[in-house]
Design a protein around this motif. Structure first.
Motif, PDB file in Angstrom:
ATOM      1  N   GLU A  73       4.599   2.438  -1.764  1.00  0.00           N
ATOM      2  CA  GLU A  73       5.423   1.942  -2.871  1.00  0.00           C
ATOM      3  C   GLU A  73       5.266   0.428  -3.013  1.00  0.00           C
ATOM      4  O   GLU A  73       5.203  -0.095  -4.127  1.00  0.00           O
ATOM      5  CB  GLU A  73       6.886   2.321  -2.629  1.00  0.00           C
ATOM      6  CG  GLU A  73       7.072   3.834  -2.655  1.00  0.00           C
ATOM      7  CD  GLU A  73       8.523   4.268  -2.595  1.00  0.00           C
ATOM      8  OE1 GLU A  73       9.297   3.574  -1.908  1.00  0.00           O
ATOM      9  OE2 GLU A  73       8.862   5.269  -3.227  1.00  0.00           O
ATOM     10  N   ALA A  74       5.179  -0.259  -1.867  1.00  0.00           N
ATOM     11  CA  ALA A  74       4.977  -1.712  -1.928  1.00  0.00           C
ATOM     12  C   ALA A  74       3.630  -2.028  -2.563  1.00  0.00           C
ATOM     13  O   ALA A  74       3.501  -2.998  -3.309  1.00  0.00           O
ATOM     14  CB  ALA A  74       5.066  -2.315  -0.527  1.00  0.00           C
ATOM     15  N   ALA A  75       2.621  -1.216  -2.276  1.00  0.00           N
ATOM     16  CA  ALA A  75       1.301  -1.450  -2.869  1.00  0.00           C
ATOM     17  C   ALA A  75       1.346  -1.237  -4.380  1.00  0.00           C
ATOM     18  O   ALA A  75       0.712  -1.983  -5.134  1.00  0.00           O
ATOM     19  CB  ALA A  75       0.262  -0.531  -2.224  1.00  0.00           C
ATOM     20  N   ILE A  76       2.110  -0.228  -4.825  1.00  0.00           N
ATOM     21  CA  ILE A  76       2.260  -0.018  -6.269  1.00  0.00           C
ATOM     22  C   ILE A  76       2.928  -1.244  -6.886  1.00  0.00           C
ATOM     23  O   ILE A  76       2.473  -1.779  -7.899  1.00  0.00           O
ATOM     24  CB  ILE A  76       3.096   1.245  -6.562  1.00  0.00           C
ATOM     25  CG1 ILE A  76       2.392   2.488  -6.020  1.00  0.00           C
ATOM     26  CG2 ILE A  76       3.342   1.399  -8.057  1.00  0.00           C
ATOM     27  CD1 ILE A  76       3.256   3.735  -6.056  1.00  0.00           C
ATOM     28  N   ALA A  77       3.998  -1.712  -6.225  1.00  0.00           N
ATOM     29  CA  ALA A  77       4.703  -2.892  -6.730  1.00  0.00           C
ATOM     30  C   ALA A  77       3.800  -4.114  -6.707  1.00  0.00           C
ATOM     31  O   ALA A  77       3.961  -5.027  -7.513  1.00  0.00           O
ATOM     32  CB  ALA A  77       5.960  -3.140  -5.902  1.00  0.00           C
ATOM     33  N   ALA A  78       2.838  -4.144  -5.791  1.00  0.00           N
ATOM     34  CA  ALA A  78       1.931  -5.284  -5.697  1.00  0.00           C
ATOM     35  C   ALA A  78       0.761  -5.146  -6.663  1.00  0.00           C
ATOM     36  O   ALA A  78      -0.188  -5.923  -6.589  1.00  0.00           O
ATOM     37  CB  ALA A  78       1.411  -5.428  -4.267  1.00  0.00           C
ATOM     38  N   GLY A  79       0.823  -4.154  -7.548  1.00  0.00           N
ATOM     39  CA  GLY A  79      -0.178  -4.063  -8.610  1.00  0.00           C
ATOM     40  C   GLY A  79      -1.472  -3.383  -8.212  1.00  0.00           C
ATOM     41  O   GLY A  79      -2.463  -3.507  -8.917  1.00  0.00           O
ATOM     42  N   THR A  80      -1.496  -2.663  -7.099  1.00  0.00           N
ATOM     43  CA  THR A  80      -2.715  -1.963  -6.707  1.00  0.00           C
ATOM     44  C   THR A  80      -2.890  -0.727  -7.580  1.00  0.00           C
ATOM     45  O   THR A  80      -1.940   0.006  -7.820  1.00  0.00           O
ATOM     46  CB  THR A  80      -2.636  -1.556  -5.225  1.00  0.00           C
ATOM     47  OG1 THR A  80      -2.250  -2.695  -4.474  1.00  0.00           O
ATOM     48  CG2 THR A  80      -3.960  -1.046  -4.720  1.00  0.00           C
ATOM     49  N   ARG A  81      -4.128  -0.540  -8.063  1.00  0.00           N
ATOM     50  CA  ARG A  81      -4.404   0.606  -8.926  1.00  0.00           C
ATOM     51  C   ARG A  81      -4.426   1.892  -8.117  1.00  0.00           C
ATOM     52  O   ARG A  81      -4.749   1.886  -6.929  1.00  0.00           O
ATOM     53  CB  ARG A  81      -5.763   0.427  -9.606  1.00  0.00           C
ATOM     54  CG  ARG A  81      -5.753  -0.604 -10.691  1.00  0.00           C
ATOM     55  CD  ARG A  81      -7.170  -1.071 -10.981  1.00  0.00           C
ATOM     56  NE  ARG A  81      -7.145  -2.430 -11.490  1.00  0.00           N
ATOM     57  CZ  ARG A  81      -7.009  -2.738 -12.777  1.00  0.00           C
ATOM     58  NH1 ARG A  81      -6.902  -1.788 -13.676  1.00  0.00           N
ATOM     59  NH2 ARG A  81      -6.984  -3.991 -13.164  1.00  0.00           N
ATOM     60  N   TYR A 109       5.079   1.644   2.388  1.00  0.00           N
ATOM     61  CA  TYR A 109       3.928   0.750   2.188  1.00  0.00           C
ATOM     62  C   TYR A 109       3.109   1.145   0.971  1.00  0.00           C
ATOM     63  O   TYR A 109       2.465   0.284   0.352  1.00  0.00           O
ATOM     64  CB  TYR A 109       3.066   0.611   3.455  1.00  0.00           C
ATOM     65  CG  TYR A 109       2.376   1.852   3.972  1.00  0.00           C
ATOM     66  CD1 TYR A 109       1.212   2.326   3.388  1.00  0.00           C
ATOM     67  CD2 TYR A 109       2.863   2.524   5.081  1.00  0.00           C
ATOM     68  CE1 TYR A 109       0.575   3.432   3.877  1.00  0.00           C
ATOM     69  CE2 TYR A 109       2.230   3.647   5.581  1.00  0.00           C
ATOM     70  CZ  TYR A 109       1.085   4.093   4.973  1.00  0.00           C
ATOM     71  OH  TYR A 109       0.453   5.199   5.467  1.00  0.00           O
ATOM     72  N   ARG A 153      -7.456   3.174  -0.098  1.00  0.00           N
ATOM     73  CA  ARG A 153      -7.080   2.193   0.917  1.00  0.00           C
ATOM     74  C   ARG A 153      -5.877   2.628   1.744  1.00  0.00           C
ATOM     75  O   ARG A 153      -5.808   2.356   2.934  1.00  0.00           O
ATOM     76  CB  ARG A 153      -6.785   0.857   0.225  1.00  0.00           C
ATOM     77  CG  ARG A 153      -6.623  -0.289   1.194  1.00  0.00           C
ATOM     78  CD  ARG A 153      -6.275  -1.566   0.466  1.00  0.00           C
ATOM     79  NE  ARG A 153      -7.388  -2.082  -0.321  1.00  0.00           N
ATOM     80  CZ  ARG A 153      -7.245  -3.007  -1.273  1.00  0.00           C
ATOM     81  NH1 ARG A 153      -6.053  -3.488  -1.564  1.00  0.00           N
ATOM     82  NH2 ARG A 153      -8.288  -3.449  -1.936  1.00  0.00           N
ATOM     83  N   HIS A 154      -4.908   3.272   1.108  1.00  0.00           N
ATOM     84  CA  HIS A 154      -3.659   3.547   1.828  1.00  0.00           C
ATOM     85  C   HIS A 154      -3.475   5.013   2.204  1.00  0.00           C
ATOM     86  O   HIS A 154      -2.850   5.314   3.207  1.00  0.00           O
ATOM     87  CB  HIS A 154      -2.462   3.100   0.989  1.00  0.00           C
ATOM     88  CG  HIS A 154      -2.432   1.626   0.738  1.00  0.00           C
ATOM     89  ND1 HIS A 154      -2.036   0.721   1.692  1.00  0.00           N
ATOM     90  CD2 HIS A 154      -2.774   0.895  -0.333  1.00  0.00           C
ATOM     91  CE1 HIS A 154      -2.123  -0.504   1.203  1.00  0.00           C
ATOM     92  NE2 HIS A 154      -2.575  -0.423  -0.025  1.00  0.00           N
TER      93      HIS A 154
END
Lengths: 354, 313
Positions: free
Chosen positions: B205-213, B203, B220-221
């Motif tokens: 890695e998915a956040a990185i892929a989703a453009g989260t700084r 999750y 957040r994570h």
């Protein structure tokens, strides 16, 4: 799963969404008191392929061959060692984090494990809203809520479930949330990293069908990383076979399954279970284990296990080159006269002709 | 989600069945819905250890805050004529060799112990969280910070605290700082370990892929998922800090003797231990019970916050 005929070949002009050229990822091995580098794992060592708009390319291979690393390298989850990644005509492998961020919208990922791919402390609404907010896709709070609701519709989940926590869902439902999150960014390419491998058979079929429907609906390109050849045969257009950090064969699905041009592919296909009871066919049992990616063999990487290996294979690494139209293979056998080539023409097909 | 449809076949009328097929008689619900008891009673039933720990700790906090109103006298008032009295109506826990009321001193002493325990737990958690997040996220900083932490951890925490106290004047503030420094390495190691495993989670890695700084990813994570183990660790640090404070005071390297603390009272009563044991006995009992209550609370928290046992996050 007999809707194979429903899959249309990629329509329209052949514009590649993703072009990968000579991608390399070597992981340093740390050791010693201050964590110095003592060697490298050659996880991905020169991989090239294209994915067209609306196309599904499968990346298959056994555990540890580097197929997941290819996916993560394309997503830039870590810096790559070498090569080029071009997304929608823009080179992204050497971009800084700031310039890359807007490009990330175009490629999203669905992971294997539906239980660890969702943050247990975020509600579904917040999980789906994260990419929408990051890329500024919603005009206001109502638009955001509307987009989240539409995403739930797209993955066939009830809209009122957005207020729930991930642990309140089953594995298949969680995988749908994972797909919805990938769709939230409105991408051109989704990398499915073993996206259905952790699901049981009936749920697997549902998710595969959902992915196919979404692909038709939205014109998505899919990089489908898998080790499950039955699923690959069912849902992809082209297949790339990986062995020890390299692609050994790329071909349209039918050609590859009908007449493999690489001994490894041939062995892999002979291992697919036959659905018809009582049918006997030739099995190719490879000897030995996969060599270590820390110290890959010289010459052709498959020569240590190849049943057809000859002297040249031990010296010289075969390049990936066209053997037939649209059918690429990295094997020296195709330089030999046809009589001495066990994979010439449709010879490789004897395994499947039952 | 499907609970309504599962019950539906029982309600279907038998008339719709083909001839010759008998509908099974409606079965009573084999498992009546289990209602989780809400409120205080339900909480105590589900987490008895935590409830006991919290109750005793609550009593101690009450004592510390309301010490002046619990029938105490000035804990530093000398009464040379009434030295070393046995426990009685006038001196509930007896009096020490300077005629001071041990009961009053023990009640006031709770303040020092609790302030030190809570402050150290809070400061060590905060410092450990910061250091752990940095070394879990920045590779270069990690190898440097962790070698320093390894060095600090090779010194027993009490010895380190004594050494630090030897450098400064005895005061409650300095005691808190010294114990915090001694406890930080353990917390930062814990946080670093959790961060290292969390940042590999799909999750994230998915956040990185989703453009989260990166800062948002950490807040957040990563951060929310480190809080459960950190909270549990904080309770154990709190208990350990109280004991360390008492040890420091006991050997005269901690709280100045003018301020009554459980360690000080014991240190002063030590000389008379064989003839007047109650001077040492009462502060020791209070210290033990407080430390036990915090450990019970920590055990309960660990069970309650364990995601595998989570009833509701």
């Amino acid at each position: 799963m007999n809707e194979m005929s429903q899959i249309k070949p990629p329509g329209g002009a052949a514009t590649p969404v993703l072009q990968v050229t000579d991608l390399k990822k070597h992981f340093p091995i740390h050791g010693g008191f201050f964590g110095g580098t003592t060697g490298h794992v050659y996880a991905v060592d020169g991989v090239s392929f294209d994915i067209m708009k609306g196309e599904t390319l499968a990346l298959v291979g056994e555990s540890g061959c580097g197929k997941s690393t290819v996916g993560k390298a394309i997503l830039r989850l870590f810096p790559i060692t070498g090569g080029q990644v071009v997304l929608d005509g823009t080179r992204i492998d050497d971009m800084g984090a700031g310039t890359l961020r807007p490009m990330r919208r175009r490629m999203q990922v669905v992971f294997q494990d539906p239980f660890s791919s969702l943050n247990p402390r975020m509600r579904v609404r917040d999980i789906l809203a994260e990419p929408i907010r990051n890329f500024g896709l919603a005009r206001n709070a109502r638009d955001l809520e509307e987009r989240v609701a539409l995403l739930m519709d797209k993955v066939r989940l009830p809209r009122d479930a957005v207020g729930r926590w991930p642990h309140e869902f089953s594995g298949g439902q969680r995988q749908r949330i994972g797909i919805a999150r990938a769709l939230a960014a409105d991408p051109d390419l989704i990398i499915c990293d073993e996206a259905v491998s952790a699901l049981d058979v009936s749920v697997k079929a549902q998710i595969v069908n959902l992915l196919q429907d979404l692909q038709q609906e939205l014109g998505l390109a899919l990089l489908f990383i898998s080790h499950d050849l039955a699923i690959v045969e069912h849902m992809t257009h082209r297949v790339a076979v990986m062995y020890l950090g390299k692609i050994v064969e790329v071909a349209p699905k039918r050609e590859l399954f009908a007449a493999p041009k690489h001994p490894y592919t041939e062995a892999l296909l002979s291992a697919v279970p036959q659905p018809t009871p009582g049918v006997q066919r030739e099995r190719i049992i490879l000897k030995g284990d996969v060599p270590s990616p820390i110290n890959p063999p010289k010459g052709c990487r498959f020569h240590t296990r190849c049943p057809y290996a000859f002297d040249r294979c031990r010296q010289e690494e075969p390049p990936l080159r066209p053997v037939e139209a649209g059918h690429l293979a990295a094997c020296h056998l195709h330089d030999r006269p046809e009589a001495e080539n066990p994979l010439a023409g449709a010879k490789g097909a004897r395994l499947l002709a039952v | 989600m499907a609970s309504a449809t599962v019950l539906a076949p029982n309600a279907a009328s038998p008339a719709t069945l083909p001839a010759g097929v008998n509908a099974a008689a409606p079965m009573p619900d084999v498992l009546p819905p289990v209602k989780a008891r809400k409120g205080l009673v339900g909480f105590i039933r589900r987490n008895p250890t935590m409830a006991v720990g919290a109750f005793i700790l609550g009593v101690m906090v009450f004592i510390a805050i309301f010490a002046p109103f619990l029938g105490t006298v000035d804990p530093t008032a000398l009464a040379p004529a009434k030295r070393t009295r046995e426990p009685s109506a006038e001196f509930w826990f007896g009096s020490d060799m300077l005629g001071r009321d041990v009961y009053s001193r023990v009640m006031y002493g709770a303040r020092v112990s609790l302030i030190v325990g809570f402050s150290v737990a809070a400061l060590a958690s905060l410092a450990g969280l910061t250091i752990g997040l940095i070394s879990g996220y920045i590779r270069l900083a990690d190898s440097i910070i962790m070698r320093i932490m390894d060095g600090l951890m090779s010194i027993p925490p009490i010895l380190l605290a004594i050494a630090l106290m030897a450098l400064t004047r005895g005061s409650v503030r300095n005691v808190i700082i010294a114990i915090t420094i001694a406890e930080v390495p353990r917390v930062s190691r814990l946080v670093r370990g959790v961060v290292l495993s969390l940042r590999e989670q799909p999750y994230v890695e998915a956040a990185i892929a989703a453009g989260t700084r990166t800062p948002t990813i950490i807040i957040r994570h990563i951060l929310p998922n480190t809080l459960a183990p950190l909270t549990v660790q904080a309770t154990f640090i709190c208990a350990a800090a109280m004991i360390t404070e008492s040890i420091l005071s006991f050997i005269g390297a901690g709280t100045p003797p003018i301020i009554p603390s459980w360690g000080n009272i014991m240190a002063e009563g030590r000389a008379l231990w064989q003839v007047k044991p109650y001077i040492v006995f009462f502060p020791a009992i209070f210290l033990s019970i407080t430390v036990l209550s915090i450990n019970l609370l920590g055990d309960g928290l660990r069970d309650a916050l364990d995601p595998r046992m989570a009833k509701r996050l």
